[in-house]
Scaffold this motif. Structure first.
Motif, PDB file in Angstrom:
ATOM      1  N   ARG A   3      22.052  10.749  20.922  1.00 42.38           N
ATOM      2  CA  ARG A   3      21.724  12.123  21.337  1.00 42.38           C
ATOM      3  C   ARG A   3      22.533  12.521  22.567  1.00 42.38           C
ATOM      4  O   ARG A   3      22.997  13.664  22.676  1.00 42.38           O
ATOM      5  CB  ARG A   3      20.226  12.242  21.608  1.00 42.38           C
ATOM      6  N   ALA A   4      22.715  11.594  23.489  1.00 45.19           N
ATOM      7  CA  ALA A   4      23.497  11.893  24.691  1.00 45.19           C
ATOM      8  C   ALA A   4      24.977  12.087  24.382  1.00 45.19           C
ATOM      9  O   ALA A   4      25.697  12.753  25.136  1.00 45.19           O
ATOM     10  CB  ALA A   4      23.314  10.775  25.714  1.00 45.19           C
ATOM     11  N   MET A   5      25.436  11.519  23.270  1.00 45.66           N
ATOM     12  CA  MET A   5      26.845  11.622  22.885  1.00 45.66           C
ATOM     13  C   MET A   5      27.166  12.942  22.177  1.00 45.66           C
ATOM     14  O   MET A   5      28.340  13.324  22.078  1.00 45.66           O
ATOM     15  CB  MET A   5      27.231  10.461  21.966  1.00 45.66           C
ATOM     16  N   GLU A   6      26.185  13.621  21.661  1.00 43.44           N
ATOM     17  CA  GLU A   6      26.403  14.797  20.812  1.00 43.44           C
ATOM     18  C   GLU A   6      27.327  15.856  21.426  1.00 43.44           C
ATOM     19  O   GLU A   6      28.181  16.403  20.729  1.00 43.44           O
ATOM     20  CB  GLU A   6      25.066  15.430  20.428  1.00 43.44           C
ATOM     21  N   PRO A   7      27.202  16.167  22.729  1.00 43.54           N
ATOM     22  CA  PRO A   7      28.105  17.196  23.287  1.00 43.54           C
ATOM     23  C   PRO A   7      29.584  16.851  23.149  1.00 43.54           C
ATOM     24  O   PRO A   7      30.431  17.758  23.114  1.00 43.54           O
ATOM     25  CB  PRO A   7      27.679  17.262  24.762  1.00 43.54           C
ATOM     26  N   TYR A   8      29.908  15.582  23.042  1.00 39.76           N
ATOM     27  CA  TYR A   8      31.313  15.182  22.956  1.00 39.76           C
ATOM     28  C   TYR A   8      31.898  15.385  21.570  1.00 39.76           C
ATOM     29  O   TYR A   8      33.105  15.228  21.377  1.00 39.76           O
ATOM     30  CB  TYR A   8      31.471  13.737  23.431  1.00 39.76           C
ATOM     31  N   ARG A   9      31.056  15.791  20.610  1.00 39.00           N
ATOM     32  CA  ARG A   9      31.577  16.231  19.307  1.00 39.00           C
ATOM     33  C   ARG A   9      32.374  17.519  19.441  1.00 39.00           C
ATOM     34  O   ARG A   9      33.232  17.821  18.613  1.00 39.00           O
ATOM     35  CB  ARG A   9      30.425  16.487  18.334  1.00 39.00           C
ATOM     36  N   GLU A  10      32.065  18.296  20.474  1.00 39.71           N
ATOM     37  CA  GLU A  10      32.685  19.609  20.652  1.00 39.71           C
ATOM     38  C   GLU A  10      33.890  19.577  21.577  1.00 39.71           C
ATOM     39  O   GLU A  10      34.536  20.594  21.784  1.00 39.71           O
ATOM     40  CB  GLU A  10      31.645  20.591  21.224  1.00 39.71           C
ATOM     41  N   ASP A  11      34.176  18.419  22.146  1.00 38.24           N
ATOM     42  CA  ASP A  11      35.309  18.276  23.061  1.00 38.24           C
ATOM     43  C   ASP A  11      36.516  17.830  22.249  1.00 38.24           C
ATOM     44  O   ASP A  11      36.482  16.794  21.577  1.00 38.24           O
ATOM     45  CB  ASP A  11      34.947  17.240  24.131  1.00 38.24           C
ATOM     46  N   ALA A  12      37.597  18.576  22.321  1.00 37.91           N
ATOM     47  CA  ALA A  12      38.773  18.271  21.500  1.00 37.91           C
ATOM     48  C   ALA A  12      39.300  16.868  21.743  1.00 37.91           C
ATOM     49  O   ALA A  12      39.791  16.203  20.821  1.00 37.91           O
ATOM     50  CB  ALA A  12      39.877  19.295  21.785  1.00 37.91           C
ATOM     51  N   ALA A  13      39.187  16.389  22.975  1.00 33.43           N
ATOM     52  CA  ALA A  13      39.742  15.081  23.303  1.00 33.43           C
ATOM     53  C   ALA A  13      38.897  13.931  22.773  1.00 33.43           C
ATOM     54  O   ALA A  13      39.395  12.813  22.606  1.00 33.43           O
ATOM     55  CB  ALA A  13      39.884  14.948  24.822  1.00 33.43           C
ATOM     56  N   THR A  14      37.624  14.179  22.513  1.00 27.23           N
ATOM     57  CA  THR A  14      36.719  13.090  22.120  1.00 27.23           C
ATOM     58  C   THR A  14      36.029  13.319  20.781  1.00 27.23           C
ATOM     59  O   THR A  14      35.322  12.434  20.303  1.00 27.23           O
ATOM     60  CB  THR A  14      35.621  12.904  23.194  1.00 27.23           C
ATOM     61  N   ALA A  15      36.233  14.489  20.173  1.00 27.60           N
ATOM     62  CA  ALA A  15      35.464  14.857  18.979  1.00 27.60           C
ATOM     63  C   ALA A  15      35.634  13.859  17.840  1.00 27.60           C
ATOM     64  O   ALA A  15      34.647  13.428  17.217  1.00 27.60           O
ATOM     65  CB  ALA A  15      35.859  16.258  18.520  1.00 27.60           C
ATOM     66  N   GLU A  16      36.867  13.470  17.547  1.00 29.73           N
ATOM     67  CA  GLU A  16      37.117  12.611  16.388  1.00 29.73           C
ATOM     68  C   GLU A  16      36.487  11.228  16.572  1.00 29.73           C
ATOM     69  O   GLU A  16      35.813  10.706  15.675  1.00 29.73           O
ATOM     70  CB  GLU A  16      38.622  12.479  16.154  1.00 29.73           C
ATOM     71  N   LEU A  17      36.704  10.638  17.751  1.00 24.26           N
ATOM     72  CA  LEU A  17      36.141   9.316  18.004  1.00 24.26           C
ATOM     73  C   LEU A  17      34.619   9.353  18.051  1.00 24.26           C
ATOM     74  O   LEU A  17      33.939   8.456  17.536  1.00 24.26           O
ATOM     75  CB  LEU A  17      36.668   8.766  19.331  1.00 24.26           C
ATOM     76  N   THR A  18      34.074  10.394  18.666  1.00 23.36           N
ATOM     77  CA  THR A  18      32.615  10.504  18.751  1.00 23.36           C
ATOM     78  C   THR A  18      32.002  10.638  17.371  1.00 23.36           C
ATOM     79  O   THR A  18      30.998   9.983  17.051  1.00 23.36           O
ATOM     80  CB  THR A  18      32.225  11.703  19.629  1.00 23.36           C
ATOM     81  N   ALA A  19      32.592  11.463  16.536  1.00 20.68           N
ATOM     82  CA  ALA A  19      32.084  11.638  15.175  1.00 20.68           C
ATOM     83  C   ALA A  19      32.141  10.322  14.400  1.00 20.68           C
ATOM     84  O   ALA A  19      31.204   9.964  13.677  1.00 20.68           O
ATOM     85  CB  ALA A  19      32.876  12.719  14.450  1.00 20.68           C
ATOM     86  N   ALA A  20      33.242   9.585  14.562  1.00 24.98           N
ATOM     87  CA  ALA A  20      33.383   8.309  13.863  1.00 24.98           C
ATOM     88  C   ALA A  20      32.346   7.301  14.346  1.00 24.98           C
ATOM     89  O   ALA A  20      31.754   6.558  13.548  1.00 24.98           O
ATOM     90  CB  ALA A  20      34.787   7.757  14.074  1.00 24.98           C
ATOM     91  N   ALA A  21      32.101   7.267  15.653  1.00 25.08           N
ATOM     92  CA  ALA A  21      31.125   6.330  16.212  1.00 25.08           C
ATOM     93  C   ALA A  21      29.712   6.658  15.751  1.00 25.08           C
ATOM     94  O   ALA A  21      28.932   5.765  15.388  1.00 25.08           O
ATOM     95  CB  ALA A  21      31.204   6.358  17.735  1.00 25.08           C
ATOM     96  N   LEU A  22      29.375   7.940  15.742  1.00 15.98           N
ATOM     97  CA  LEU A  22      28.038   8.344  15.312  1.00 15.98           C
ATOM     98  C   LEU A  22      27.831   8.083  13.824  1.00 15.98           C
ATOM     99  O   LEU A  22      26.748   7.660  13.398  1.00 15.98           O
ATOM    100  CB  LEU A  22      27.801   9.819  15.640  1.00 15.98           C
ATOM    101  N   ALA A  23      28.859   8.307  13.043  1.00 15.42           N
ATOM    102  CA  ALA A  23      28.762   8.025  11.606  1.00 15.42           C
ATOM    103  C   ALA A  23      28.600   6.521  11.371  1.00 15.42           C
ATOM    104  O   ALA A  23      27.822   6.091  10.499  1.00 15.42           O
ATOM    105  CB  ALA A  23      30.005   8.543  10.886  1.00 15.42           C
ATOM    106  N   ALA A  24      29.334   5.717  12.125  1.00 20.08           N
ATOM    107  CA  ALA A  24      29.213   4.260  11.989  1.00 20.08           C
ATOM    108  C   ALA A  24      27.800   3.812  12.313  1.00 20.08           C
ATOM    109  O   ALA A  24      27.212   2.978  11.612  1.00 20.08           O
ATOM    110  CB  ALA A  24      30.215   3.567  12.904  1.00 20.08           C
ATOM    111  N   ARG A  25      27.229   4.378  13.381  1.00 18.91           N
ATOM    112  CA  ARG A  25      25.856   4.002  13.745  1.00 18.91           C
ATOM    113  C   ARG A  25      24.870   4.354  12.639  1.00 18.91           C
ATOM    114  O   ARG A  25      23.986   3.555  12.299  1.00 18.91           O
ATOM    115  CB  ARG A  25      25.449   4.710  15.044  1.00 18.91           C
TER     116      ARG A  25
END
Length: 299
Positions: free
Chosen positions: A158-180
């Motif tokens: 939940r704390a990571m969700e805002p980083y889905r919207e950051d261009a620099a971190t969106a792809e990695l964050t989405a991949a990490a959340l999907a893996a979890r």
């Protein structure tokens, strides 16, 4: 007992739990230490510095003259869970709990705090780490109060969700959340885990060569516990020209040595690296964040 709390402790508590909560507890700490020392009949040798990130460690002598370490943690870090885990391990692979002194204070077996697995060459340190963490993976005690890996990582996600919207971190964050999501959906293993296992959490001892300290215990699958170890010495990996391939080899080597599924270890390593990286960004530790996110991108 008058002293200044170590700067690392003050900084980390503030970043993790909020400046107000940290300042309130740290303000009471000198008086609290004095109370605990008197209650447990302990004589002070010295405060460990830089010390821990979530607790104060004081080297002490017990009433019989034997050496020990006094660890005091704020109530919001749940020191009762560390106590319960150490009592359950009863010295098997972990520091021995000698006594409980109240107020979140634990009297522990004295180890050699200046000598951790980080003092060994990398290959040797990973071998010793694997041998130590294997001992900790036991059936949890009946009626335990430990949270599950799914519960802990849900809060982190939940704390990571805002980083889905950051261009620099969106792809990695989405991949990490999907893996979890995929990992927790298929998790069927429930053993007691250290929770924050890495080379710096394994210290030299007299009773046995290496013992784990500082657990943040929870229950879940072993691959979760190993994931933090995979990125140890991340700064060296990032600085090396072969860092990416070395990181992937480390995943495979550790998984194979402990009979774990490589892909599950890779997935948890990805999630935990990105979670730590985004948390570092939130705290303003951009250099740490960049190292962690670069490492995660290799996985």
């Amino acid at each position: 007992m008058g002293f200044e709390p170590p700067q690392r402790l003050a900084r980390t508590l503030g970043e993790t739990y909020g400046d107000a909560a940290a300042a309130e507890w740290l303000g009471k700490l000198p008086e609290l230490v004095g109370t605990v020392l008197d209650r447990a009949s302990l004589d002070t040798e010295r405060v460990m510095a830089p010390g821990g990130r979530s607790s104060l460690v004081v080297l002490v002598r017990r009433s019989d003259g034997s050496p020990a370490a006094l660890k005091i943690a704020p109530p919001f870090t749940h020191p009762d869970l560390e106590r319960d885990a150490l009592a359950h391990w009863n010295g098997w692979g972990a520091v021995q709990l000698l006594d409980e002194a109240g107020e979140g204070a634990l009297v522990l077996e004295r180890l050699h705090p200046e000598v951790s697995l980080r003092s060994l060459p990398e290959a040797k340190s990973l071998l010793e780490a694997a041998g130590t963490v294997r001992k900790l993976w036991v059936e949890p005690p009946a009626g335990h109060g430990f949270e599950t890996a799914a519960e802990r990582t849900a809060r982190q996600a939940r704390a990571m969700e805002p980083y889905r919207e950051d261009a620099a971190t969106a792809e990695l964050t989405a991949a990490a959340l999907a893996a979890r999501e995929e990992l927790v959906a298929a998790d069927t293993e429930t053993v007691l885990l250290h929770g924050n296992f890495r080379q710096g959490k394994v210290l030299a001892g007299d009773r046995t060569p290496w013992l784990a300290v500082g657990p943040e215990p929870l229950v879940g699958e072993r691959a979760y516990d190993l994931a933090r170890l995979v990125r140890d010495r991340v700064e060296d990996l990032v600085a090396a020209s072969s860092g990416a391939s070395a990181a992937r080899r480390r995943v495979n080597k550790l998984a194979d040595s402990l009979d774990l599924d490589r892909e599950r270890l890779r997935g948890w390593t990805l999630f935990r690296a990105v979670e730590s990286g985004t948390r570092a960004l939130t705290a303003g530790r951009r250099q740490d964040a960049e190292l962690l996110l670069e490492f995660a991108s290799w996985l």
